[in-house]
Design a protein around this motif. Sequence first.
Motif, mmCIF file in Angstrom:
data_model
loop_
_atom_site.group_PDB
_atom_site.id
_atom_site.type_symbol
_atom_site.label_atom_id
_atom_site.label_comp_id
_atom_site.label_asym_id
_atom_site.label_seq_id
_atom_site.Cartn_x
_atom_site.Cartn_y
_atom_site.Cartn_z
ATOM 1 N N UNK A 150 -31.011 7.982 42.483
ATOM 2 C CA UNK A 150 -29.566 8.226 42.561
ATOM 3 C C UNK A 150 -29.153 9.306 41.570
ATOM 4 N N UNK A 151 -29.654 9.249 40.355
ATOM 5 C CA UNK A 151 -29.273 10.234 39.335
ATOM 6 C C UNK A 151 -29.799 11.624 39.670
ATOM 7 N N UNK A 152 -30.938 11.702 40.342
ATOM 8 C CA UNK A 152 -31.499 13.013 40.667
ATOM 9 C C UNK A 152 -30.694 13.765 41.719
ATOM 10 N N UNK A 153 -29.797 13.078 42.398
ATOM 11 C CA UNK A 153 -28.972 13.724 43.420
ATOM 12 C C UNK A 153 -27.564 14.029 42.928
ATOM 13 N N UNK A 154 -27.324 13.922 41.620
ATOM 14 C CA UNK A 154 -25.993 14.150 41.072
ATOM 15 C C UNK A 154 -25.993 15.373 40.178
ATOM 16 N N UNK A 155 -24.813 15.964 40.046
ATOM 17 C CA UNK A 155 -24.628 17.165 39.235
ATOM 18 C C UNK A 155 -23.450 16.970 38.289
ATOM 19 N N UNK A 156 -23.547 17.552 37.083
ATOM 20 C CA UNK A 156 -22.407 17.607 36.163
ATOM 21 C C UNK A 156 -21.859 16.250 35.812
#
Length: 297
Positions: free
Chosen positions: A53-59
Amino acid sequence: MDAALPLSSPASLARRRAALRHRRARRVKRGLMMAALALALVYTLFPYYWAIVSSTKQGDALFDRALLPALDLTNYRLLFANPVFMRSLANSVFVATSTTAISLLLGVSAAYALGRIEFPQRRAVLILVLMISIFPQVVVLSGMFELVQWLGLFNRPSSLVLTYLLSTVPFTTWILTSFIREFPRELEEAAVMDGASHWRILTRILLPLMGPALASTGILAFILAWNEFLFALTFILTDENRTVPVAIGLISGASRYEYPFGQIMAASVTVTLPLIVLVLLFQRKIVSGLTAGAVKG
């Protein structure tokens, strides 16, 4: 006047009540076991899922508590476009594969000698192998550093293959020795009567039967070599020769104030996924190999 006969005796009622209590206890026990299993699965798998989940988030989205992935593959595109990471990935494949192959070759040979050939020092050798595997890496780090420099392997991936054998060979030797001891000696006696040598007995008779043990020890040795960090950090200096664990630890942001958490999670997911696939593919052989020798008869 006839009295009404009871439908069942007190002993029959007691047996029925006992059976009913037993079924209820079994349902409760099964429910508790399923709840414990679900809790263990959540505890084990949720960190990896959260990394996805975290690898698909930005900023700022990294600070959200949403449990669903954002379906943004920017971190993965940046990761695969990074030549340093791709080079470190290739180095890890080379080091882990070479370590596994050499460990299995040495482990099978040593396990056959320790499990089948009678000699006075056999128990002492087994204890010595176990003692070598117990030493922590920090204790042998300085000695291995001197050995690597003396052999001229410093800052080369081959130095990691040499140092990783220190932990993988004792591990594979112990498991394969236990596995070989379970084979019936009649197989070897018949081969000896036909004039077969020890090498022929090992390669033509025992080795084809050792699939589960080879799979379990090989995969675990591969995982040990794939995830090792201390030796890789100490013996490798340049980016083109580093392995994946060190490369992930050295991922940096665009500035000194930026922590690239998303890219680090993407790299962690990328290097962990092949291990999960290997374990799922060979899980039955891993279990049968690790439990070899646990039950007699």
